[in-house]
Write a protein that holds these residues in place. Structure first.
Motif, PDB file in Angstrom:
ATOM      1  N   ASN A 198    -109.856  66.661  65.737  1.00  0.00           N
ATOM      2  CA  ASN A 198    -110.381  66.446  64.578  1.00  0.00           C
ATOM      3  C   ASN A 198    -111.562  65.343  64.427  1.00  0.00           C
ATOM      4  OD1 ASN A 198    -110.984  66.037  61.923  1.00  0.00           O
ATOM      5  ND2 ASN A 198    -108.807  65.510  61.024  1.00  0.00           N
ATOM      6  N   ARG A 199    -112.679  66.307  64.386  1.00  0.00           N
ATOM      7  CA  ARG A 199    -114.050  65.407  64.640  1.00  0.00           C
ATOM      8  C   ARG A 199    -114.288  64.380  63.449  1.00  0.00           C
ATOM      9  NH1 ARG A 199    -118.896  69.322  65.945  1.00  0.00           N
ATOM     10  NH2 ARG A 199    -120.173  67.415  65.744  1.00  0.00           N
ATOM     11  N   ALA A 200    -113.193  64.732  62.521  1.00  0.00           N
ATOM     12  CA  ALA A 200    -113.530  63.702  61.233  1.00  0.00           C
ATOM     13  C   ALA A 200    -112.889  62.350  61.615  1.00  0.00           C
ATOM     14  CB  ALA A 200    -112.725  64.152  59.981  1.00  0.00           C
ATOM     15  N   LEU A 201    -112.016  62.310  62.571  1.00  0.00           N
ATOM     16  CA  LEU A 201    -111.647  60.892  62.828  1.00  0.00           C
ATOM     17  C   LEU A 201    -112.252  60.213  64.254  1.00  0.00           C
ATOM     18  CD1 LEU A 201    -107.635  62.159  63.159  1.00  0.00           C
ATOM     19  CD2 LEU A 201    -108.841  60.836  61.463  1.00  0.00           C
TER      20      LEU A 201
ATOM     21  N   GLU B 178    -110.450  52.426  67.597  1.00  0.00           N
ATOM     22  CA  GLU B 178    -109.169  52.363  68.229  1.00  0.00           C
ATOM     23  C   GLU B 178    -109.297  52.237  69.713  1.00  0.00           C
ATOM     24  OE1 GLU B 178    -105.613  52.198  67.116  1.00  0.00           O
ATOM     25  OE2 GLU B 178    -106.894  51.493  65.430  1.00  0.00           O
ATOM     26  N   LEU B 179    -110.113  53.050  70.106  1.00  0.00           N
ATOM     27  CA  LEU B 179    -110.485  53.127  71.966  1.00  0.00           C
ATOM     28  C   LEU B 179    -111.550  52.164  72.203  1.00  0.00           C
ATOM     29  CD1 LEU B 179    -109.784  57.057  72.193  1.00  0.00           C
ATOM     30  CD2 LEU B 179    -108.053  55.181  72.560  1.00  0.00           C
ATOM     31  N   LYS B 180    -112.164  51.406  71.362  1.00  0.00           N
ATOM     32  CA  LYS B 180    -113.206  50.686  71.732  1.00  0.00           C
ATOM     33  C   LYS B 180    -114.602  51.395  72.793  1.00  0.00           C
ATOM     34  CE  LYS B 180    -110.749  46.268  71.778  1.00  0.00           C
ATOM     35  NZ  LYS B 180    -109.624  46.767  71.172  1.00  0.00           N
ATOM     36  N   GLY B 181    -114.601  52.771  71.972  1.00  0.00           N
ATOM     37  CA  GLY B 181    -115.417  53.596  72.915  1.00  0.00           C
ATOM     38  C   GLY B 181    -116.883  53.638  72.121  1.00  0.00           C
ATOM     39  N   THR B 182    -117.844  54.396  72.654  1.00  0.00           N
ATOM     40  CA  THR B 182    -118.933  54.796  72.183  1.00  0.00           C
ATOM     41  C   THR B 182    -119.138  56.141  71.551  1.00  0.00           C
ATOM     42  OG1 THR B 182    -119.878  53.230  73.494  1.00  0.00           O
ATOM     43  CG2 THR B 182    -121.682  54.459  72.466  1.00  0.00           C
ATOM     44  N   GLU B 183    -119.580  56.306  70.316  1.00  0.00           N
ATOM     45  CA  GLU B 183    -119.935  57.773  69.961  1.00  0.00           C
ATOM     46  C   GLU B 183    -121.129  58.296  70.636  1.00  0.00           C
ATOM     47  OE1 GLU B 183    -121.237  59.609  65.554  1.00  0.00           O
ATOM     48  OE2 GLU B 183    -119.856  58.095  65.512  1.00  0.00           O
TER      49      GLU B 183
ATOM     50  N   SER C 257    -102.743  57.702  79.504  1.00  0.00           N
ATOM     51  CA  SER C 257    -101.534  57.898  78.784  1.00  0.00           C
ATOM     52  C   SER C 257    -101.168  57.034  77.819  1.00  0.00           C
ATOM     53  CB  SER C 257    -100.558  58.524  79.808  1.00  0.00           C
ATOM     54  OG  SER C 257    -100.212  57.505  80.783  1.00  0.00           O
ATOM     55  N   LYS C 258    -101.663  55.804  78.240  1.00  0.00           N
ATOM     56  CA  LYS C 258    -101.064  54.651  77.241  1.00  0.00           C
ATOM     57  C   LYS C 258    -102.082  54.250  76.090  1.00  0.00           C
ATOM     58  CE  LYS C 258     -98.201  51.977  80.114  1.00  0.00           C
ATOM     59  NZ  LYS C 258     -97.902  50.684  80.897  1.00  0.00           N
ATOM     60  N   LEU C 259    -103.180  55.245  76.077  1.00  0.00           N
ATOM     61  CA  LEU C 259    -104.328  54.786  74.992  1.00  0.00           C
ATOM     62  C   LEU C 259    -103.621  55.368  73.451  1.00  0.00           C
ATOM     63  CD1 LEU C 259    -107.449  55.509  76.788  1.00  0.00           C
ATOM     64  CD2 LEU C 259    -106.602  53.397  76.371  1.00  0.00           C
ATOM     65  N   PRO C 260    -104.249  54.726  72.533  1.00  0.00           N
ATOM     66  CA  PRO C 260    -103.996  55.324  71.244  1.00  0.00           C
ATOM     67  C   PRO C 260    -104.334  56.799  71.105  1.00  0.00           C
ATOM     68  CG  PRO C 260    -104.661  53.240  70.859  1.00  0.00           C
ATOM     69  CD  PRO C 260    -104.949  53.295  72.449  1.00  0.00           C
ATOM     70  N   GLY C 261    -103.417  57.638  70.549  1.00  0.00           N
ATOM     71  CA  GLY C 261    -103.755  59.103  70.182  1.00  0.00           C
ATOM     72  C   GLY C 261    -103.574  59.826  71.335  1.00  0.00           C
ATOM     73  N   PHE C 262    -103.148  59.494  72.579  1.00  0.00           N
ATOM     74  CA  PHE C 262    -102.956  60.569  73.548  1.00  0.00           C
ATOM     75  C   PHE C 262    -101.546  61.260  73.490  1.00  0.00           C
ATOM     76  CE2 PHE C 262    -100.933  61.511  77.810  1.00  0.00           C
ATOM     77  CZ  PHE C 262    -102.063  62.185  78.239  1.00  0.00           C
ATOM     78  N   ASN C 263    -100.514  60.466  73.072  1.00  0.00           N
ATOM     79  CA  ASN C 263     -99.061  61.076  73.030  1.00  0.00           C
ATOM     80  C   ASN C 263     -99.104  61.975  71.762  1.00  0.00           C
ATOM     81  OD1 ASN C 263     -98.073  60.092  75.320  1.00  0.00           O
ATOM     82  ND2 ASN C 263     -97.340  58.031  74.500  1.00  0.00           N
ATOM     83  N   GLU C 264    -100.006  61.565  70.790  1.00  0.00           N
ATOM     84  CA  GLU C 264     -99.893  62.438  69.457  1.00  0.00           C
ATOM     85  C   GLU C 264    -100.780  63.449  69.819  1.00  0.00           C
ATOM     86  OE1 GLU C 264     -98.925  58.192  68.950  1.00  0.00           O
ATOM     87  OE2 GLU C 264    -100.817  59.325  70.030  1.00  0.00           O
ATOM     88  N   GLY C 265    -101.576  63.766  70.833  1.00  0.00           N
ATOM     89  CA  GLY C 265    -102.514  64.756  71.200  1.00  0.00           C
ATOM     90  C   GLY C 265    -103.746  64.856  70.285  1.00  0.00           C
ATOM     91  N   ALA C 266    -104.216  63.511  69.944  1.00  0.00           N
ATOM     92  CA  ALA C 266    -105.326  63.711  68.898  1.00  0.00           C
ATOM     93  C   ALA C 266    -106.759  63.803  69.772  1.00  0.00           C
ATOM     94  CB  ALA C 266    -105.495  62.304  68.454  1.00  0.00           C
ATOM     95  N   TRP C 267    -106.544  63.871  71.069  1.00  0.00           N
ATOM     96  CA  TRP C 267    -107.984  64.052  71.953  1.00  0.00           C
ATOM     97  C   TRP C 267    -107.376  64.413  73.294  1.00  0.00           C
ATOM     98  CZ3 TRP C 267    -107.293  60.815  76.072  1.00  0.00           C
ATOM     99  CH2 TRP C 267    -106.549  59.388  75.987  1.00  0.00           C
ATOM    100  N   TRP C 268    -108.354  64.690  74.251  1.00  0.00           N
ATOM    101  CA  TRP C 268    -108.128  65.235  75.325  1.00  0.00           C
ATOM    102  C   TRP C 268    -109.300  64.796  76.321  1.00  0.00           C
ATOM    103  CZ3 TRP C 268    -108.414  68.735  71.517  1.00  0.00           C
ATOM    104  CH2 TRP C 268    -109.704  69.566  71.271  1.00  0.00           C
TER     105      TRP C 268
END
Length: 420
Positions: free
Chosen positions: A172-175, A182-187, A202-213
């Motif tokens: 979901n690109r809205a997130l 949450e991931l301390k990343g760069t857009e 696999s321990k990062l936020p959103g992985f187990n929930e399938g929010a990203w790949w």
């Protein structure tokens, strides 16, 4: 006791001794006695060493009276790169000496390994930093010099030496903003997140929930060139592990994902399950597909030379043999993809290759033989800057040194084809 370092040594022996690609090794079996974090660490140590192998050899060989057997030399290489990467020299030397001591056939080399690595640890960091940038294999470098010239090739090689970031695509690109935080990343490119030090994914936020790949920036672009995909029938040829399948499913397309490999298709199914996305998986030779589709993606099997920054094992496992056969197969696949087009279909052809023979040349030949086709140069507003990378026949050519200031990208070729 198996450790990340001993596992890295074992994997390096397979790659350099047997010319095996890391992706072809059954890592689940090979690393089954390691924790998840140690598996990730062993691969990180291995890949870093392969990137700097030429430098490690240049530092080690003057310290050796003669070149040792491959197992010992690989241990020395791994330790050297880790030490020169500002690792704890004392701990590194001790563990690698212990690894040698645990193998009966290598025990006589404990003294040699200890002595050489202590000399490495005493080396000036500036000596390492000022060493020559490792070059691509001769067969590949020769082809790239002809296509791009020495200046570009040297920039590609410099980028290959850098440890690449991890790019992720959100369901979901809205997130995007939320996960950037949450991931301390760069857009990046307003649709992907780039993680500099991702750690265990696999321990990062959103992985187990399938929010990203995980999906390299370049690989995420082809689907974004499709206009109005929601509700359309979409075919992803050579689909596994499924990044583009998931992109299209998340955008609302009715996706059929085709791959000939049962093992790779299982990974695709696993990814779809984790992300709660739907697609029809067909395990088949793509030439068996006969239906028509609104959208067709063909990410054709290729030399994968565009992915060396992430897969530095590739130059040691491939020799350039059989390229002409590969080029011929790609064109046949492209022809078949055209046969599945309806009058208003959109066909995206792409390869993760640096070779124009696998990209620009294929599309040029196709346009010459199929007069009803043309290249559609559509770019969404967030990607209009990619026009700078437009090629003569109308595709896009991305190289690893592009966007170097933010970590580079995979080498990729993309062309969108429509019927006139």
């Amino acid at each position: 006791m198996l450790s990340a370092r001993s596992q890295a040594s074992f994997l390096m022996d397979m790659i350099l001794g047997e010319q095996r690609l890391l992706s072809e090794i059954n890592l689940s079996s090979v690393t089954k006695n390691l924790s998840t974090s140690d598996r990730a660490r062993s691969q990180r140590l291995l890949l870093n060493a392969l990137r700097s192998l030429e430098r490690a050899d240049a530092l080690l060989l003057p310290l050796l009276k003669k070149r040792p057997n491959l197992k010992i030399f690989n241990i020395l290489r791994l330790a050297t790169v880790e030490i020169m990467d500002n690792g704890d020299a004392h701990g590194i030397v001790n563990e690698y000496v212990s690894i040698v001591g645990m193998q009966k056939r290598l025990q006589n080399y404990k003294g040699l390994v200890n002595a050489v690595l202590r000399k490495v640890a005493a080396s000036e960091q500036s000596t390492w930093n000022n060493m020559k940038i490792p070059q691509l294999p001769k067969w590949l470098r020769r082809m790239l010099l002809k296509s791009y010239g020495s200046s570009i090739v040297e920039k590609i090689e410099k980028q290959h030496l850098e440890r690449p970031p991890v790019d992720i695509t959100l369901k979901n690109r809205a997130l995007l903003k939320y996960f950037c935080n949450e991931l301390k990343g760069t857009e990046i490119f307003k649709h992907s997140l780039r993680l500099k030090n991702a750690g265990q994914l696999s321990k990062l936020p959103g992985f187990n929930e399938g929010a990203w790949w995980v999906q390299d920036l370049s690989a995420s672009i082809p689907v974004l060139l499709v206009e109005e995909i929601k509700g359309k029938s979409a075919l992803d040829l050579c689909a596994a592990p499924g990044g583009k399948t998931m992109q299209m499913a998340a955008a609302g397309a009715r996706v059929t994902a085709v791959d000939i490999s049962e093992m790779r298709s299982a990974k695709l199914k696993e990814n779809l399950t984790r992300t709660s996305l739907e697609a029809k998986i067909v395990i088949s030779d793509l030439f068996e597909i006969k239906n028509f589709f609104d959208v067709i993606i063909l990410d054709a099997p290729c030399s994968a030379t565009g992915t060396i920054r992430r897969h530095p094992d590739l130059p040691y496992a491939k020799s350039g043999v059989g390229l002409n056969k590969l080029f011929s197969m790609q064109y046949k696949m492209l022809q078949h993809a055209v046969s599945l087009m309806k009058p208003n279909s959109q066909l995206i052809y792409c390869t993760c290759s640096l070779l124009p023979q696998e990209g620009e040349h294929q599309v040029h030949k196709l346009l010459s033989n199929f007069r009803e086709l043309r290249v559609d140069k559509y770019l969404p507003k967030d990607l209009v800057f990619l026009e700078e990378y437009r090629t003569h026949e109308g595709g896009l050519r991305l190289l690893p040194n592009h966007f170097a200031e933010t970590g580079g990208t995979d080498g990729f070729y993309i062309a969108k084809l429509v019927k006139v």
